[in-house]
Scaffold this active site. Structure first.
Site: not given
Ligand code: ZN
Length: 192
Positions: A61, A66, A109-110, A151-152
């Site tokens: 995701g 981000q 998370c990225l 989350h996103e």
């Molecule tokens: Zn994230």
């Protein structure tokens, strides 16, 4: 590319992904994102680049903030090993219903690479959104897609998953281990 063509992105890692990912501590991750006013070719191109960047980072995701863009847009793909299942592209998403059932599951998370923590979330959600062709959609999600979308969607309101982690000691240790600072966390009180 005609605007009605589906977005085709190979689920592979690019040596030079088109977008740069921002990390915990960056202000862009703490802003409220603006609605996308029109789903046009520019938005579709951005969705494609988000997907390429997500696949390149081995993520399931990615939300627009981000990659430094404060817009209500996210991509999710829980079928990385299946090249034929198309990814989800959600524009201006809104959660209409949450299930009462709560599920606990690990999240990463990225924007906080290396950190994985358990987070409690409603098991199922009903979401309305526009797809990459600008068509309104209403869908119910459960399991991993539900968790990934929640989350996103948090990102679109400037919320990071570490804000929701229950175990504060573990959170502090995990962040330190991966070079992040607890001062960049904004704890969420229960009930939100
Ligand atoms: Zn994230």
């Amino acid at each position: 590319m005609p605007s009605t063509a589906p977005i085709l992105v190979e689920k592979t890692k690019l040596e030079r992904p088109p977008l740069e990912i921002h990390y915990l501590g960056d202000r862009v991750l703490r802003q409220n994102c603006k609605r996308v006013s029109r789903v046009d070719d520019k938005v579709r191109q951005f969705a494609k680049e988000m997907l390429q960047s997500m696949y390149s980072a081995d993520g399931i995701g990615l939300a627009a903030p981000q990659v430094g863009i404060s817009k209500q847009m996210l991509v999710v793909d829980c079928n990385l090993d299946d090249p034929t299942t198309p990814p989800l592209i959600l524009i201006n998403p809104k959660i209409k219903k949450f299930s009462r059932d709560i599920a606990v599951g690990p999240e990463g998370c990225l924007s906080i690479p290396g950190v994985y923590l358990d987070v409690k979330r409603p098991e199922a959600i009903e979401v309305t959104y526009k797809d990459e062709r600008g068509r309104p959609q209403t869908r119910t999600f459960t399991g991993l897609p539900s968790r990934a979308i929640q989350h996103e969607m948090d990102h679109l309101e400037g919320i990071m998953f570490v804000d929701r982690a229950d175990n504060e000691l573990e959170l502090t240790q995990e962040l330190a281990k991966h070079g992040f600072s607890f001062k960049d966390v904004r704890r969420i009180k229960k009930g939100k």
